[in-house]
Motif scaffolding. Structure first.
Motif, PDB file in Angstrom:
ATOM      1  N   GLN A 157      23.739  16.656  11.528  1.00 23.36           N
ATOM      2  CA  GLN A 157      23.704  17.844  10.661  1.00 23.36           C
ATOM      3  C   GLN A 157      24.854  18.789  10.989  1.00 23.36           C
ATOM      4  O   GLN A 157      25.533  19.299  10.085  1.00 23.36           O
ATOM      5  CB  GLN A 157      22.361  18.558  10.819  1.00 23.36           C
ATOM      6  CG  GLN A 157      21.185  17.833  10.196  1.00 23.36           C
ATOM      7  CD  GLN A 157      19.854  18.517  10.489  1.00 23.36           C
ATOM      8  OE1 GLN A 157      19.699  19.175  11.517  1.00 23.36           O
ATOM      9  NE2 GLN A 157      18.905  18.366   9.591  1.00 23.36           N
ATOM     10  N   ASP A 158      25.090  19.030  12.284  1.00 28.60           N
ATOM     11  CA  ASP A 158      26.180  19.916  12.692  1.00 28.60           C
ATOM     12  C   ASP A 158      27.539  19.344  12.284  1.00 28.60           C
ATOM     13  O   ASP A 158      28.433  20.078  11.839  1.00 28.60           O
ATOM     14  CB  ASP A 158      26.134  20.135  14.210  1.00 28.60           C
ATOM     15  CG  ASP A 158      24.937  20.966  14.646  1.00 28.60           C
ATOM     16  OD1 ASP A 158      24.321  21.617  13.780  1.00 28.60           O
ATOM     17  OD2 ASP A 158      24.613  20.952  15.849  1.00 28.60           O
ATOM     18  N   SER A 159      27.717  18.040  12.449  1.00 22.22           N
ATOM     19  CA  SER A 159      28.991  17.409  12.091  1.00 22.22           C
ATOM     20  C   SER A 159      29.241  17.494  10.589  1.00 22.22           C
ATOM     21  O   SER A 159      30.362  17.771  10.152  1.00 22.22           O
ATOM     22  CB  SER A 159      28.996  15.953  12.541  1.00 22.22           C
ATOM     23  OG  SER A 159      28.906  15.855  13.942  1.00 22.22           O
ATOM     24  N   LEU A 160      28.210  17.264   9.805  1.00 23.32           N
ATOM     25  CA  LEU A 160      28.366  17.329   8.350  1.00 23.32           C
ATOM     26  C   LEU A 160      28.682  18.748   7.893  1.00 23.32           C
ATOM     27  O   LEU A 160      29.463  18.950   6.963  1.00 23.32           O
ATOM     28  CB  LEU A 160      27.088  16.816   7.671  1.00 23.32           C
ATOM     29  CG  LEU A 160      26.843  15.309   7.833  1.00 23.32           C
ATOM     30  CD1 LEU A 160      25.443  14.952   7.343  1.00 23.32           C
ATOM     31  CD2 LEU A 160      27.894  14.496   7.081  1.00 23.32           C
ATOM     32  N   ALA A 161      28.070  19.736   8.551  1.00 24.51           N
ATOM     33  CA  ALA A 161      28.374  21.130   8.214  1.00 24.51           C
ATOM     34  C   ALA A 161      29.836  21.451   8.520  1.00 24.51           C
ATOM     35  O   ALA A 161      30.511  22.151   7.755  1.00 24.51           O
ATOM     36  CB  ALA A 161      27.448  22.072   8.985  1.00 24.51           C
ATOM     37  N   ILE A 214      36.894  18.924  11.320  1.00 26.84           N
ATOM     38  CA  ILE A 214      36.232  17.811  11.973  1.00 26.84           C
ATOM     39  C   ILE A 214      35.431  18.359  13.139  1.00 26.84           C
ATOM     40  O   ILE A 214      35.690  19.469  13.606  1.00 26.84           O
ATOM     41  CB  ILE A 214      37.247  16.749  12.457  1.00 26.84           C
ATOM     42  CG1 ILE A 214      38.188  17.351  13.507  1.00 26.84           C
ATOM     43  CG2 ILE A 214      38.026  16.170  11.284  1.00 26.84           C
ATOM     44  CD1 ILE A 214      39.085  16.317  14.156  1.00 26.84           C
ATOM     45  N   PRO A 215      34.424  17.612  13.630  1.00 28.98           N
ATOM     46  CA  PRO A 215      33.647  18.115  14.769  1.00 28.98           C
ATOM     47  C   PRO A 215      34.552  18.412  15.954  1.00 28.98           C
ATOM     48  O   PRO A 215      35.520  17.681  16.210  1.00 28.98           O
ATOM     49  CB  PRO A 215      32.688  16.960  15.069  1.00 28.98           C
ATOM     50  CG  PRO A 215      32.580  16.211  13.786  1.00 28.98           C
ATOM     51  CD  PRO A 215      33.916  16.329  13.135  1.00 28.98           C
ATOM     52  N   PRO A 216      34.309  19.481  16.698  1.00 32.78           N
ATOM     53  CA  PRO A 216      35.148  19.817  17.860  1.00 32.78           C
ATOM     54  C   PRO A 216      35.105  18.712  18.900  1.00 32.78           C
ATOM     55  O   PRO A 216      34.116  17.979  19.002  1.00 32.78           O
ATOM     56  CB  PRO A 216      34.520  21.117  18.383  1.00 32.78           C
ATOM     57  CG  PRO A 216      33.134  21.133  17.831  1.00 32.78           C
ATOM     58  CD  PRO A 216      33.194  20.427  16.518  1.00 32.78           C
ATOM     59  N   PRO A 217      36.171  18.567  19.687  1.00 33.96           N
ATOM     60  CA  PRO A 217      36.261  17.461  20.653  1.00 33.96           C
ATOM     61  C   PRO A 217      35.076  17.374  21.608  1.00 33.96           C
ATOM     62  O   PRO A 217      34.632  16.291  21.952  1.00 33.96           O
ATOM     63  CB  PRO A 217      37.562  17.771  21.403  1.00 33.96           C
ATOM     64  CG  PRO A 217      38.369  18.582  20.448  1.00 33.96           C
ATOM     65  CD  PRO A 217      37.390  19.403  19.668  1.00 33.96           C
ATOM     66  N   SER A 226      32.036  17.873  21.114  1.00 34.50           N
ATOM     67  CA  SER A 226      30.773  17.487  20.503  1.00 34.50           C
ATOM     68  C   SER A 226      30.644  15.988  20.296  1.00 34.50           C
ATOM     69  O   SER A 226      29.597  15.513  19.863  1.00 34.50           O
ATOM     70  CB  SER A 226      30.603  18.193  19.156  1.00 34.50           C
ATOM     71  OG  SER A 226      31.555  17.708  18.216  1.00 34.50           O
ATOM     72  N   MET A 227      31.696  15.234  20.573  1.00 31.34           N
ATOM     73  CA  MET A 227      31.632  13.794  20.372  1.00 31.34           C
ATOM     74  C   MET A 227      32.562  13.091  21.368  1.00 31.34           C
ATOM     75  O   MET A 227      33.525  13.687  21.844  1.00 31.34           O
ATOM     76  CB  MET A 227      32.032  13.421  18.937  1.00 31.34           C
ATOM     77  CG  MET A 227      33.443  13.826  18.547  1.00 31.34           C
ATOM     78  SD  MET A 227      33.825  13.412  16.817  1.00 31.34           S
ATOM     79  CE  MET A 227      33.866  11.619  16.917  1.00 31.34           C
ATOM     80  N   GLU A 267      36.500   6.226  24.380  1.00 32.17           N
ATOM     81  CA  GLU A 267      35.167   6.137  24.978  1.00 32.17           C
ATOM     82  C   GLU A 267      34.219   5.346  24.088  1.00 32.17           C
ATOM     83  O   GLU A 267      33.392   4.567  24.576  1.00 32.17           O
ATOM     84  CB  GLU A 267      34.615   7.539  25.228  1.00 32.17           C
ATOM     85  CG  GLU A 267      35.335   8.301  26.333  1.00 32.17           C
ATOM     86  CD  GLU A 267      34.896   9.747  26.430  1.00 32.17           C
ATOM     87  OE1 GLU A 267      34.863  10.275  27.554  1.00 32.17           O
ATOM     88  OE2 GLU A 267      34.595  10.356  25.378  1.00 32.17           O
ATOM     89  N   ILE A 268      34.310   5.541  22.789  1.00 31.39           N
ATOM     90  CA  ILE A 268      33.462   4.797  21.859  1.00 31.39           C
ATOM     91  C   ILE A 268      33.776   3.307  21.941  1.00 31.39           C
ATOM     92  O   ILE A 268      32.870   2.463  21.982  1.00 31.39           O
ATOM     93  CB  ILE A 268      33.656   5.317  20.425  1.00 31.39           C
ATOM     94  CG1 ILE A 268      33.135   6.759  20.302  1.00 31.39           C
ATOM     95  CG2 ILE A 268      32.927   4.416  19.419  1.00 31.39           C
ATOM     96  CD1 ILE A 268      33.386   7.398  18.954  1.00 31.39           C
TER      97      ILE A 268
END
Length: 487
Positions: A314-318, A325-328, A330-331, A336-337
């Motif tokens: 939800q936060d990422s979509l907002a 884009i989501p801040p570094p 937060s993901m 790493e992925i």
């Protein structure tokens, strides 16, 4: 006979003799983390000394067997203390539970229904869907996983089919409850249970299915009669489940610490499971030390992973809707992925099967890339910090803005810069960037929220102004302040 030990690209291969190099054993380094020796035929064994393996004669002549998931779980149940098992809902979440260092996990029917169907846990998930999801989960993680078997999806005969299906899916244990169909999620209203006789017969059918399969799957007997009938009824059923052969007992939605203690006092030799429903349930939330003191052996957390996943998405979509884009923080990073999903392991294993022609192609490609990078590095070292920055643009773009010699208000804009600044609703600065004013497309790539603004018209009006000018100052849909300056 002296075996030959070959270590190549992270793989350990064991051959029975120097003359025959066909590997008798071959496995990736680290895949036997608890192993200190490998037993071979003809009274030979390999002993691990640090990172090296040496062979020596030994009395034993049989190979060690892999421990089944059910046996792993039974060993955990025999260990002192209370043991935590976060609930997973797919292969990725199961893998994350394992990487976090937990000894076991539980597949949550609530979370699987949410993730797979986006529907409430009210009986929508079928036996086939749960088995399919279970296979994905157990194949992704090497720790034992207890499967949520709901009410067995039918009568006692269906329960036997369910247990056998969960065994084939690789589950270490199965939770079976005594609710009527359609079942309801724990800690919700409207729950009803079958009769005492039918509830006990469900556990007996599960025990029979285990014997017929030659398995040692752990049977967790759950009753929802605390909410449906009374505490006394739930205690009676738990005793009966233990007598019927259940390995672990579980009363859902106990309403106090005193009720939890009363539960743990019955059938003291049978381990008890606690369900800590995060976010507000009927059972009080106790820490592991408190649960151990009460008498529990294992504790599960059904909503933590699915809950934080929902909020993070939800936060990422907002953020994306607001043009960012989501801040570094937060993901995880892309590297790493990739590491988590096993890209690097895949590349290493892929090398084992690379043909000569493909290897030559890859060497040529790598050589070309190294040469190109070397040229780039040389060019960067030659250019001093005082050298002007050269911006390369196509003739079409350049001419569109009066670079062909025509005098327009926009022709001087290439000497100016656009400054885009975003200040969060919390007052902290999120972005402050400058780009050549001629590259209008670059602005919307950085901040998509500016896509509907006619920036060229604003630049036309401000092209002849000396000094800086504030072109835009507004708040986006999530309350962040966006400012655009012409400098």
């Amino acid at each position: 006979m002296s075996p030959s030990v070959i270590v190549s690209r992270g793989y350990l291969s064991v051959c029975l003799s120097q003359s025959n190099l066909s590997p008798f054993l071959s496995f990736k380094s680290g895949s036997w983390p608890l192993q200190r020796s490998i037993l071979l035929p003809n009274n030979v064994s390999l002993q691990r000394l640090g990172r090296k393996w040496v062979h020596q004669k030994t009395i034993v002549a049989s190979l060690p067997e892999r421990i089944s998931p059910a046996k792993q779980l039974r060993q955990i149940l025999k260990l002192p203390g209370v043991h935590q098992g976060p609930a997973c809902f797919d292969a990725l979440s199961a893998k994350l539970v394992e990487k976090a260092g937990f000894q076991f996990s539980v597949s949550s029917g609530f979370s699987i229904s949410a993730a797979r169907l986006a529907l409430p846990d009210t009986g929508f998930m079928s036996y086939g869907e749960m088995v399919d999801q279970g296979q994905q989960i157990t194949q992704a993680a090497s720790i034992p996983v207890i499967g949520d078997g709901d009410n067995g999806y039918g009568n006692a005969v269906n329960v036997k089919r369910t247990v056998k299906g969960y065994i084939r899916a690789g589950f270490a244990g199965i939770i079976l409850e005594d609710q009527v169909s359609p079942k309801a999620c724990g800690h919700t209203h409207g729950r009803k249970v079958v009769s005492r006789e039918e509830a006990v017969m469900t556990i007996k059918a599960a025990v029979d299915a285990r014997k017929e399969s030659g398995s040692d799957i752990v049977i967790v007997a759950r009753t929802d009669s605390r909410q449906a009938i009374s505490l006394e009824e739930s205690l009676w059923r738990s005793r009966a489940f233990a007598e019927a052969g259940a390995d672990v007992l579980f009363i859902d939605a106990l309403a106090s610490k005193e009720e939890m203690k009363a539960f743990c006092e019955i059938s003291p030799l049978v381990p008890k499971m606690a369900n800590m429903l995060e976010g507000g349930g009927k059972t009080p939330i106790l820490n592991p030390l408190e649960l151990e003191e009460v008498g529990y052996k294992i504790v599960v957390y059904p909503l933590s992973l699915i809950g934080v996943s929902i909020r993070a998405m939800q936060d990422s979509l907002a953020a994306l809707k607001g043009g960012r884009i989501p801040p570094p923080g937060s993901m995880p990073s892309f590297e790493e992925i990739k590491e988590l999903l096993g890209f690097n392991d895949y590349y290493e294993e892929e090398k084992r099967y690379t043909t000569t022609s493909r290897l030559s192609s890859e060497v040529s490609s790598n050589l070309y890339n190294k040469q190109a990078r070397a040229q780039d590095d040389t060019a960067q070292r030659v250019q001093s910090p005082q050298d002007p920055i050269v911006e390369v643009i196509t003739p079409e773009v350049y001419n569109n803005y009066g670079a062909d010699g025509s005098r327009t208000p926009f022709s001087g804009i290439w000497s100016r810069k656009l400054r885009v600044k975003i200040t969060g609703r919390d007052g902290f600065e999120k972005l402050d960037v400058r780009i050549p004013a001629g590259f209008l497309e670059g602005v919307t790539n950085i901040v998509p929220a500016l896509g509907g603004v006619n920036l060229k018209a604003l630049l036309d009006d401000a092209a002849d102004e000396v000094g800086g000018k504030l072109l835009l100052d507004f708040k986006d849909t999530i309350g962040d302040r966006i400012q655009v300056f012409l400098e």
